[in-house]
Design an enzyme around this catalytic site. Structure first.
Site, PDB file in Angstrom:
ATOM      1  CG  ASP A   4      -1.872   1.232   1.201  1.00 47.27           C
ATOM      2  OD1 ASP A   4      -2.409   1.572   0.136  1.00 47.27           O
ATOM      3  OD2 ASP A   4      -2.024   1.858   2.268  1.00 47.27           O
ATOM      4  CE  LYS A  48      -7.863  13.358  20.617  1.00 51.64           C
ATOM      5  NZ  LYS A  48      -8.172  13.444  22.059  1.00 51.64           N
TER       6      LYS A  48
END
Length: 381
Positions: A134, A297
């Site tokens: 990836d 987050k």
């Protein structure tokens, strides 16, 4: 060393270590891909997460001294959870895309490739290998397509006959001249279901995507999300599966071969309100092993706020008020203002007005003013 025999041994060993499909191709430059990438750059369709050097993305010889072939691997992942959790009107949940279920696939595939490298070197001492998953320079999909893993679908995913497009991809450049496998003929035909279902129209045409408006990309950005796409995201916290879910070749495809990819329902479909106040440490301890945590987050929290606005969750007003008045990050405060505006009500107008009096950030002020204007317009109507 008999290269043909070595290839057969590698195929057998790959199955023993949990590689679901393996293919071999040349290390020739990816000429067609280069043209497509140049066109993508010209149209400003690239996400910015890719390797910026198109030459490196398309010419293995720039990454590896005298490459002879490339080995492509694929591991199937689940499309359904064995255990289901459902949100309620007072306890809504978000959703992570299937590519983020279980352990981070980058780590899992690298582990498989490391084992494969060791196996090859033991049998071919002069072997040199370079593996990537990836984040490497090469295009996983372009390698997999040429190595016969599957064909490149109109949804820009590799579709395999055995597992549909629910596969993770990785590759290994090597100096061993393996006989290349035959690519699989495109089987999408006249089907356009993925293009028709794309929520943002990111699939411009079959095989071409504007990555900048793909929901998978949008959910990973850290700035304010453009107003156009806020409601479209729904309750997606990371990634998007729409173009895969509608694909006929994915019908009935659900494989649970690898324990590492089994989803924890509480992580794959987490409760939204607790995400608004989760600390960095809690986030890392809870989601750190998943692929969806790589951006931290902030994007997840912003998307959770958007989801609460999408649901018009009145039970979240208290949590959103705390975020609006106390969170130090303008993007999070401003998004909370937007979500409160979507929920509406007398108390919300009071909260927004109070915040407007104290706010100094111009972007947040714009969000507050827009939310109040919307509510005032609705009240008059």
């Amino acid at each position: 060393m008999d290269i043909r025999r070595l290839k057969e041994e590698i195929i057998t060993y790959s199955q023993e270590i949990g590689i679901d499909k393996i293919g071999f191709t040349t290390a020739d430059p990816f000429i067609t891909l280069k043209g497509r990438l140049l066109r993508q750059r010209e149209l400003n369709y690239q996400s910015g997460f890719e390797e910026p050097d198109i030459e490196k993305r398309t010419d293995p010889s720039l990454l590896f001294d005298e490459p002879a072939s490339i080995i492509s691997i694929a591991l199937a992942y689940p499309s359904k959870m064995k255990t289901h959790v459902r949100g309620t009107k007072t306890d809504r949940r978000g959703i992570f895309s299937r590519s983020s279920w279980g352990d981070d696939y980058h780590i899992v595939l690298r582990n498989r490739l490391e084992k494969l490298e060791k196996f090859i070197v033991e049998r071919y001492p002069d072997a040199r290998c370079k593996s990537m998953v990836d984040t490497g320079e090469l295009s996983d999909r372009a390698v997999a397509e040429r190595a016969g893993i599957g064909w490149s679908g109109k949804n820009c995913s590799i579709i395999t006959p055995e597992f549909g497009s629910y596969v993770y991809l990785g590759e290994m450049i090597t100096n061993i001249p393996f006989e290349p496998d035959t690519p699989i003929e495109d089987q999408c035909g006249t089907c356009n279901k993925c293009l028709e279902a794309c929520p943002t129209g990111a699939l411009v045409q079959g095989g071409q995507i504007n990555a900048k408006i793909c929901i998978s990309y949008l959910t990973q950005t850290k700035d304010f999300l453009p107003e156009t796409y806020r409601s479209v995201i729904g309750n997606r916290l990371y990634g998007c599966d729409t173009c895969q879910m509608v694909c006929p070749y994915n019908k009935g495809m659900d494989f649970h071969f690898h324990p590492e990819f089994e989803p924890d329902p509480e992580l794959a479909k987490p409760r939204l309100k607790p995400l608004l106040s989760i600390s960095n440490k809690e986030f890392k301890n809870t989601f750190g092993k998943t692929a969806g945590a790589w951006r931290g987050k902030k994007p997840i929290q912003r998307n959770a706020i958007l989801a609460l606005g999408h649901f018009k969750d009145e039970t979240a007003v208290g949590e959103l008020e705390k975020v609006l008045k106390h969170d130090p990050r303008p993007v999070i405060r401003g998004t909370a203002a937007w979500a409160l505006g979507k929920i509406g009500g007398k108390r919300v107008k009071e909260i927004l007005s109070e915040a407007l009096a104290d706010e100094r950030d111009p972007d947040v002020l714009e969000e507050l003013e827009g939310a109040l204007e919307k509510l005032n317009h609705e009240t008059k109507a």
